[in-house]
Design a protein around this motif. Structure first.
Motif, PDB file in Angstrom:
ATOM      1  N   TYR A 327       2.566   9.234  -7.636  1.00  0.00           N
ATOM      2  CA  TYR A 327       3.663   8.867  -6.724  1.00  0.00           C
ATOM      3  C   TYR A 327       3.218   7.725  -5.800  1.00  0.00           C
ATOM      4  CZ  TYR A 327       6.402   9.227  -2.432  1.00  0.00           C
ATOM      5  OH  TYR A 327       7.147   8.936  -1.322  1.00  0.00           O
ATOM      6  N   HIS A 328       2.026   7.878  -5.199  1.00  0.00           N
ATOM      7  CA  HIS A 328       1.544   6.831  -4.278  1.00  0.00           C
ATOM      8  C   HIS A 328       1.281   5.515  -5.010  1.00  0.00           C
ATOM      9  CE1 HIS A 328       1.518   9.224  -0.730  1.00  0.00           C
ATOM     10  NE2 HIS A 328       0.698  10.129  -1.230  1.00  0.00           N
ATOM     11  N   ASP A 329       0.808   5.597  -6.249  1.00  0.00           N
ATOM     12  CA  ASP A 329       0.583   4.361  -7.013  1.00  0.00           C
ATOM     13  C   ASP A 329       1.885   3.579  -7.163  1.00  0.00           C
ATOM     14  OD1 ASP A 329      -2.124   4.667  -7.503  1.00  0.00           O
ATOM     15  OD2 ASP A 329      -1.828   5.810  -9.341  1.00  0.00           O
ATOM     16  N   ILE A 330       2.975   4.317  -7.316  1.00  0.00           N
ATOM     17  CA  ILE A 330       4.242   3.645  -7.618  1.00  0.00           C
ATOM     18  C   ILE A 330       5.065   3.352  -6.359  1.00  0.00           C
ATOM     19  CG2 ILE A 330       6.471   4.003  -8.808  1.00  0.00           C
ATOM     20  CD1 ILE A 330       4.734   5.318 -11.061  1.00  0.00           C
ATOM     21  N   ARG A 331       5.077   4.321  -5.456  1.00  0.00           N
ATOM     22  CA  ARG A 331       5.918   4.130  -4.259  1.00  0.00           C
ATOM     23  C   ARG A 331       5.118   3.670  -3.040  1.00  0.00           C
ATOM     24  NH1 ARG A 331      10.368   7.924  -3.788  1.00  0.00           N
ATOM     25  NH2 ARG A 331      11.487   7.944  -5.764  1.00  0.00           N
ATOM     26  N   GLY A 332       3.792   3.653  -3.160  1.00  0.00           N
ATOM     27  CA  GLY A 332       2.959   3.225  -2.034  1.00  0.00           C
ATOM     28  C   GLY A 332       2.563   4.393  -1.136  1.00  0.00           C
ATOM     29  N   GLY A 333       1.837   4.104  -0.076  1.00  0.00           N
ATOM     30  CA  GLY A 333       1.382   5.148   0.851  1.00  0.00           C
ATOM     31  C   GLY A 333      -0.057   5.539   0.573  1.00  0.00           C
ATOM     32  N   LEU A 334      -0.628   6.265   1.544  1.00  0.00           N
ATOM     33  CA  LEU A 334      -2.052   6.600   1.447  1.00  0.00           C
ATOM     34  C   LEU A 334      -2.275   7.879   0.640  1.00  0.00           C
ATOM     35  CD1 LEU A 334      -3.646   5.993   4.963  1.00  0.00           C
ATOM     36  CD2 LEU A 334      -4.057   4.778   2.805  1.00  0.00           C
ATOM     37  N   LYS A 335      -3.300   7.855  -0.183  1.00  0.00           N
ATOM     38  CA  LYS A 335      -3.647   9.055  -0.959  1.00  0.00           C
ATOM     39  C   LYS A 335      -4.629   9.900  -0.152  1.00  0.00           C
ATOM     40  CE  LYS A 335      -3.453   6.710  -5.428  1.00  0.00           C
ATOM     41  NZ  LYS A 335      -4.243   6.154  -6.532  1.00  0.00           N
TER      42      LYS A 335
END
Ligand SMILES: Cc1cc2nc3c(=O)[nH]c(=O)nc-3n(C[C@H](O)[C@H](O)[C@H](O)COP(=O)(O)OP(=O)(O)OC[C@H]3O[C@@H](n4cnc5c(N)ncnc54)[C@H](O)[C@@H]3O)c2cc1C
Length: 391
Positions: A327-335
């Motif tokens: 999800y983060h890879d596609i929509r962004g944000g910190l893992k």
């Protein structure tokens, strides 16, 4: 633009990853394809029960279509033969080539034979439903043949390895063989079960008090333990031990070791000597960040820097975490970093009892422990939306 996510393997890690990814990402974000040898998910943690006929095959086989039908996940029945992370390609046995933007490798483990001559050729293993069925058919044939051939080796069963799966299988043998002997009209006193282990004791690393309980329970049901005794060679009908002794047996089951999947080793993803891919705190391959590696084919270290044992519990937690990472890879944000939460470990000792540790200190034995084990299976089935399997 829609990304292509390909998940290899629909075991505990791969299936949970597909479900979790679809919780966060819809079809306009990403297409998801899951590739698996069979069109079903198998409950490997219960194979020892089906290997002796204590549980039906059907209850261990969950059709992928049943779990994924409304999730917009393409199910591809196929066998992966090659990964090429540089070209971002996956080759299947039927010569089909899949390409991806993000790849999840969750192909499970293979048996480690430690180079012991004849072991691979002459021992049964227990890593798939089909192998469990093969073992069950063989055991039944041993009992059917004995009244005709009177060979004692037909009634001598050897399990190599006294780790978790070895002990669980020995427990099933101890419970099932009396029934099989009675059905074949074979005197029970002729049936022998051996558990051979190279380490000095059974269930290495497990709580000593619980190990003692397991040993006493299994010995009382006729199991003969040979610990500190490596197997050095296996021939048809004969197991050689380092002590110089031999055991004549038509049945040796090897549960003594696992290693990562050879396809992963051959792919160029960085692996350790046991064939497990090295991953970072987000489960991405250390040398290919567009490849996630989950479950038994990944190497995860605990706080002491030692590898976590390969378990279904760890595999599905990795699958769930990976859904969020995608999800983060596609929509962004910190893992957030992946941190396993190991609730405990329970080993069954046959159909009626188990031993286990829950949390850091709660120890459980007997029927209560078996109940906890069953409950953890239901918890998993509930997680994948398939609680009603046929027993
Ligand atoms: C007898 C036994 C008892 C166990 N008991 C427990 C237990 O009580 N608790 C516990 O936590 N763990 C237990 N384990 C360990 C647990 O089963 C594994 O750690 C777990 O299955 C790992 O999950 P995974 O998703 O990595 O791999 P798997 O569950 O093995 O899934 C891998 C998937 O990939 C598919 N696959 C493999 N190769 C290919 C290919 N080339 N092409 C396409 N598909 C492929 C397989 O068919 C499978 O569906 C037990 C294991 C055994 C063998």
């Amino acid at each position: 633009m829609e990304k292509r996510i390909v998940i290899l393997g629909a075991g505990y890690a791969g299936l949970v990853c597909a479900l979790q990814t679809r919780k966060y990402l819809n079809s306009s974000d990403a297409s998801i394809t899951i590739v698996n040898k069979h069109n079903y998910h198998q409950l490997i943690t219960l194979l020892h029960e089906t290997a002796v006929g204590a549980r039906s095959d059907r209850s261990l086989r969950i059709p992928l279509q049943k779990v994924l039908h409304d999730k917009n996940v393409e199910i591809k029945k196929g066998t992966v033969v090659k990964l090429d992370p540089d070209a971002k390609q996956v080759k299947l046995e039927n010569d089909e080539t899949l390409t991806y933007d993000l790849l999840v490798v969750a192909l499970g483990s293979e048996t480690e034979y430690f180079g012991i001559p004849g072991l691979k050729e002459h021992a049964f293993t227990l890593k798939s439903l089909n192998q469990a069925r093969l073992l069950r058919a063989h055991i039944e044939s041993c009992f059917a043949r004995y009244p005709l051939e009177h060979k004692r080796e037909l009634l001598r069963f050897v399990v190599g390895g006294a780790g978790f799966s070895g002990i669980e299988l020995v427990g099933e043998f101890a419970d099932a063989l009396p029934r099989l002997a009675a059905e074949a009209g074979v005197p029970l006193e002729l049936v022998e079960i051996y558990n051979v282990e190279a380490a000095p004791g059974i269930l290495p690393g497990f709580d000593p008090e619980l190990v003692k309980t397991a040993e006493e329970s299994l010995k009382a049901r006729g199991v003969r333990f040979m610990t500190g005794v490596p197997i050095t060679q296996v021939e048809p009908g004969l197991v050689h031990l380092k002590s110089g002794d031999t055991i004549e047996s038509e049945t040796i089951v090897w549960t003594g070791g696992v290693r990562g999947n050879q396809i992963v080793v051959d792919s160029g993803l960085e692996t350790d000597p046991r064939g497990r891919a090295k991953v970072d705190e987000h489960l991405q391959s250390v040398n290919h960040e567009d490849v996630y590696v989950l479950g038994d084919c990944a190497l995860i270290l605990n706080e002491q820097g030692r590898p976590y044992p390969p378990t279904a519990q760890l595999a599905w937690q990795m699958g769930a975490a990976c859904g969020k990472f995608l999800y983060h890879d596609i929509r962004g944000g910190l893992k957030e970093d992946f941190k396993p939460n190991i609730a405990g470990a329970i080993a069954s000792l046959g159909r009626k009892e188990a031993i286990g540790k829950i949390g850091k200190s709660f120890k459980t034995t007997g029927k209560m422990a078996y109940f906890f084990k069953d409950a953890s299976n239901y918890r998993y089935l509930n997680k994948i939306g398939s609680v009603f399997t046929n027993r």
